[in-house]
Design a protein around this motif. Sequence first.
Motif, PDB file in Angstrom:
ATOM      1  N   ILE A   1      39.443  51.648  54.637  1.00  0.00           N
ATOM      2  CA  ILE A   1      40.357  50.887  54.293  1.00  0.00           C
ATOM      3  C   ILE A   1      40.551  49.995  55.565  1.00  0.00           C
ATOM      4  O   ILE A   1      40.765  50.422  56.744  1.00  0.00           O
ATOM      5  N   ASN A   2      40.306  48.581  55.168  1.00  0.00           N
ATOM      6  CA  ASN A   2      40.400  47.714  56.322  1.00  0.00           C
ATOM      7  C   ASN A   2      39.903  47.865  57.629  1.00  0.00           C
ATOM      8  O   ASN A   2      40.189  47.724  58.703  1.00  0.00           O
TER       9      ASN A   2
ATOM     10  N   ALA B   1      43.624  49.302  49.911  1.00  0.00           N
ATOM     11  CA  ALA B   1      42.395  48.505  49.849  1.00  0.00           C
ATOM     12  C   ALA B   1      42.323  47.450  49.249  1.00  0.00           C
ATOM     13  O   ALA B   1      41.641  46.578  50.035  1.00  0.00           O
TER      14      ALA B   1
ATOM     15  N   GLU C   1      36.648  43.809  59.284  1.00  0.00           N
ATOM     16  CA  GLU C   1      37.578  44.577  58.567  1.00  0.00           C
ATOM     17  C   GLU C   1      38.080  43.980  57.199  1.00  0.00           C
ATOM     18  O   GLU C   1      38.173  42.778  57.051  1.00  0.00           O
ATOM     19  N   GLY C   2      38.038  44.833  56.272  1.00  0.00           N
ATOM     20  CA  GLY C   2      38.610  44.554  55.072  1.00  0.00           C
ATOM     21  C   GLY C   2      37.765  44.009  53.911  1.00  0.00           C
ATOM     22  O   GLY C   2      37.854  43.940  52.646  1.00  0.00           O
TER      23      GLY C   2
ATOM     24  N   ASN D   1      35.552  48.036  51.484  1.00  0.00           N
ATOM     25  CA  ASN D   1      36.519  49.162  51.454  1.00  0.00           C
ATOM     26  C   ASN D   1      36.072  50.168  50.403  1.00  0.00           C
ATOM     27  O   ASN D   1      35.497  49.729  49.425  1.00  0.00           O
TER      28      ASN D   1
ATOM     29  N   VAL E   1      36.131  46.273  47.012  1.00  0.00           N
ATOM     30  CA  VAL E   1      36.718  47.720  46.979  1.00  0.00           C
ATOM     31  C   VAL E   1      35.841  48.721  46.078  1.00  0.00           C
ATOM     32  O   VAL E   1      35.502  48.346  44.849  1.00  0.00           O
TER      33      VAL E   1
END
Length: 491
Positions: free
Chosen positions: A21-22, A59, A211-212, A215, A186
């Motif tokens: 997550i992230n 997420a 990042e992100g 996820n 996600v």
Amino acid sequence: MATVTEPRRQTRKAFQTKLLINGQWRDSVSGKTFATINPATEEPIAEVAEGDATDIDLAVKAARRAFDTGPWRKTDARDRGRMMNRLADLIEQHIDELAELETLDNGKPIQESRNADLPLVIDCFRYYAGWADKIHGQTIPIRGNYFCYTRREPVGVAGQIIPWNFPMLMIAWKWGPALAAGCTVVLKPAEQTPLSALRLGELALEAGYPEGVINIVPGFGETAGAALVAHPGVDKLAFTGEGRTAQIIMRGAADSLKRITFELGGKSPNIVFADADLEAAVNGSLLGLYLNQGQCCCAGSRLFVQDTVHDRFVDQLAAKVKARKLGDPFDASTQQGPQVDQAQFDKIMSYIAKGRDQGAKCVTGGERFGNKGYFISPTIFTDVKDDMAIARDEIFGPVLSVIKFREIEEVIERANTTDYGLAAAVWTRDIGKAHAIASRVRAGTVWVNCYDVFDAAAPFGGFKRSGIGRELGEKALDNYTELKTVTIALD
Ligand code: ADP
């Protein structure tokens, strides 16, 4: 990170078991974990962090931020393509390790993971890497003194829920067009097979995805899956799995009016005419049903054979089916591994019992193989009637129903007597018959004198209850883009 105890795995000693997550690997907020099982031994492989609605919320928020305000938004299309090519290169560098992980978690024979699944995964990412900088709009000559053009913008945050039968390949089909288009994702992998997804997550971070952007939340369908479906921060939902689950998902996605694409089940007709190259048809029918332990949505599970060659064809097919090598999926000569879990094993065995009860003839197989692992002997039923359960329902296992037919009009009608419409195949040397089947059987894919030929460039998906929308090819980019019309007054 869990340590692998499996003696045959040599290339890597530990793998990821947390949520991504992230850009961070973390435990689930609840602290809960679930065991993923080796289907060949029925023993647990590892405990994996179990995501639920709280983790899905984190997420989705990370994906939302990455999409709305993160550096991803400003990443040039060409650089998105380069990043995806880097991911493909990393997968290729780790191909043996990834194939082993897939075999460990799913049970599929190592020669299939290594020589079929992984090459298709790499090819899919390379194909969509090429699209990243070729997604463009049009200029449109509207009436009046205006300049009108369209833009194709990423749809936003994509929720992606995938099954366990081709875990990594289903990720490639989903991430490829989504990330090429500039979406963030996600992913909820299937609870039976979360491991290869997590390893792909590690490689994606190494490839440079910010990042992100990607996820990954392993967990169960009714908790993590349902939360992803209902989350208002998700713009688009892609699901591959069972039709019954798709109905629940459609209801769950209704409140937020999400865009949805579904790739669902099938009961695909595979039609062999007497004038076919019978040896090729036998081999193709074998592949069409037994590949991946019969756990393919497009499995050719209704094998229609013309009456004049029926008995000869069944004899040849049965000889090959009996010779199939079952056993340890890590043995390079194994052709069939275990079914993925106890639930699938039980479901398939219950269909075999129904086949016998309803009067079909079991020519070979029909029983458990060995006494450890979810192995089922490859099974052929003949004397199958269209209304029997084994001719109607998707079994998702190594159970073939052979059905006799006499002539072309009859077989077209019977082939279409199903709620499904994912795939079909025809074996004939007569070009007229081939075209008749190709145009009149209601299915998203028709193979002529071949089966299971997949290519990242060729769209795939279902008519009727086999799906909504298409994956792969240029077409799949539509799933992850919104079309915007811009009109500018010129005076
Ligand atoms: P199968 O029976 O082959 O496992 P499913 O359709 O049940 O097929 O599962 C495919 C995927 O859908 C899995 O990732 C599973 O966790 C997920 N899933 C199952 N039920 C739901 C649900 N109610 N909402 C969202 N996802 C679900």
